[in-house]
Design an enzyme around this catalytic site. Structure first.
Site: not given
Lengths: 370, 189
Positions: A206-207, A210, A293
């Site tokens: 997930h990071e 980003h 997100e």
């Protein structure tokens, strides 16, 4: 939900849908793990590519909307200034003609937005590291975290981000970096202690999501736009105040051309715009943040090809009790879950930087997680 | 001489067209390099795997004296895989598959030695190997993702015209038969 199955390894009760044990991380569904065909089938259903595309489109629309709000404000402000200070006499029937000052106001506003964003892009991505007290860790101290970060970087085809740890019980993670070459990922000690490898991989994915989606740029661009709109709204309030109260003063000071009825209508519109635009801009900013997100979640699945890890990690994150000490309003959008508190699905939905965890888990399960 | 409106439009169109061809060409070059780099990345990770195996064999030998045959197979499979380093996928694949199988058997046997799992340096090595297996898988995945992006650009209109003009071809996917897809199970707990 409701049905539970026992982990063959440690005996812990797990949700019947869980792919791996919540305690020891061993795969629960032996048949699914043993059949490569199953995984292939799951992947074919997993439409993360179009999910990512839809998310990017949504973000682009929101950024354009913000630019439009800024431009509109610039126009209305310029228009009002022309009425009160300009050379033209305005009456109710002439006031609606396109205002040259308004056009200038809109142009100025958009130009200032772009310029300010460019300046903000040059710095500021490292602030989160200082504010949260994150500490860069060596390979030898956290080999698994380093390995997981490198694996995800390989899957995304980017250089390995720097690895940071925040010494706190809270479960959270963040990413920062305006370019792919210079980025960093931080996780909390509590997260390292609580999650198994698959879950950690989902969170790191997930990071990394980003980072590859350049969310720091979006966030920087959007927050400067929102800041500028708030600033101009303040100026507009002053105009409303001065001309509403001291309208007579303007006239007595010699430039008394602010015609009666027309000026009142323009002032009312300026009043409305100044009151609503900042609120609206803030709502759009929060909506952008929530879109990003969702996009990072989808990217995590694209990288790991395994929605279960992130799903069960988010499940654990939703049950945490420990507060996060280093968070503030300026950095909250960088974290994987909102560091302040657990937002229930209904409450404060519009002002939240993150979508409700229930909704994120639901969307992940639509990405083939069952 | 004054330009007519028609001429301005034609010139504008030509400028747009050239601009598009340039940007499409650059994008195709970028995708091609991404595919090539993705390919090299797989080799890097395979090399990493080869480098780790002697350490692993060294560490577990003492514990697993009864499993000489399996250890020998691993060492031999590694030697064959090392020979194929840098020779391209067609040659490397069978050797790597053999190595994967041998490693899988070794990992399965290691489950029977609780002492081994308690040993910190072996546990560290196992994490490195588990990570390497992941890296190999992820680098192949990234390679295939890059191939898909390039092939989509080569096939879809109108970039396919630019691709044909400058000779950009399809890239081939990395494919393995089902045998290797069942990667060795490395349990860390």
């Amino acid at each position: 939900m409701g049905a539970t199955i026992q982990c063959p390894d440690c005996g812990a009760a797990n949700s019947a849908r869980a792919a791996s044990c919540r305690l020891c991380g061993d795969p629960l569904n032996a048949t699914a793990a043993a059949q490569p065909g199953m995984q292939q089938k799951m992947l074919r259903r997993t439409d993360f590519v179009s999910a990512a595309r839809a998310n990017s489109r949504a973000t682009t629309r929101l950024v354009l909307l913000l630019l439009f709000i800024g431009g509109l404000m610039g126009y209305v402000l310029g228009w009002n200034l022309e009425i009160f200070l300009g050379e033209t006499a305005w009456e109710l029937d002439t006031i609606w003609f396109p205002s040259a000052w308004g056009a200038w106001g809109a142009t100025l506003m958009i130009a200032a937005s772009l310029l300010w964003t460019l300046i903000a892009m040059k710095q500021g991505d490292r602030i989160v590291l200082r504010i949260t007290g994150a500490r860069q860790v060596d390979r030898d101290d956290e080999p698994i975290l380093h390995n997981v970060v490198e694996e995800m970087a390989i899957a995304a085809g980017i250089p390995k981000p720097q690895v940071y740890v925040i010494e706190t019980e809270a479960l959270n993670a963040f990413a920062t970096g305006l370019t792919l070459r210079r980025s960093a990922i931080g996780v909390t000690r509590g997260l390292l202690d609580t999650l198994n490898r698959d879950e950690l991989q989902g969170v790191v994915g997930h990071e990394v999501g980003h980072i590859v989606n350049l969310d720091m740029r979006y966030a920087t661009a959007v927050s400067t736009l929102v800041g500028l709109i708030a600033l101009v709204a303040d100026t507009a309030w002053r105009v409303v105040y001065v001309s509403g109260r001291g309208g007579g003063r303007v006239r007595t000071s010699g430039s008394g051309r602010g015609g009666g009825g027309g000026a009142a209508v323009a002032l009312l519109i300026l009043f409305l715009v100044a009151a609503l635009a900042p609120v609206f801009a803030k709502l759009v900013q929060m909506a952008v943040s929530r879109q990003r997100e969702f996009l990072a979640d989808a990217t995590s699945v694209r990288l790991t090809r395994n929605p279960h890890g992130l799903m069960s990690a988010l499940g654990k994150l939703s049950q945490q009790a420990a507060p996060f000490p280093g968070a503030n309003r300026a950095t909250q959008h960088l974290f994987i879950v909102n560091p302040f508190k657990h937002f229930p699905e209904k409450a404060s939905r519009l002002m939240a930087t993150h979508p409700p965890l229930e909704a994120r888990i639901r969307r992940l399960s639509n990405l083939g997680g069952e | 001489m004054e330009l007519k409106l028609g001429q301005i439009i034609v010139i504008g169109l030509i400028v747009l067209l050239v601009g598009y061809v340039i940007s499409a060409y650059n994008r195709l070059v970028q995708l091609r390099n991404q595919v090539r780099n993705g390919w090299r990345q797989i080799d890097v990770q395979l090399k990493r795997r080869h480098d780790l195996i002697p350490n692993l064999v060294e560490s577990v030998q003492g514990y697993m004296s009864h499993e000489r045959e399996t250890l020998r197979q691993v060492v031999e499979a590694r030697a064959r895989a090392v020979e194929t380093e840098g020779k391209g996928p067609e040659e490397a694949n069978p050797a790597e598959q053999l190595l994967t199988g041998a490693l899988g058997r070794l990992f399965a046997l290691m489950e029977n030695y609780p002492d081994l799992k308690a040993n910190q340096s072996v546990a560290n090595l196992m994490e490195e190997l588990a990570s390497t297996e992941n890296r190999i898988a992820f680098s192949r995945q990234h390679y295939n993702d890059s191939v898909m992006a390039k092939n989509t650009a080569v096939e879809s209109f109108p970039s396919n015209i630019v691709a044909r003009l400058f000779g950009f071809r399809h890239a081939t996917y990395f494919e393995i038969d089902t045998q290797e897809r069942a990667a060795p199970q490395v349990s860390l707990r």
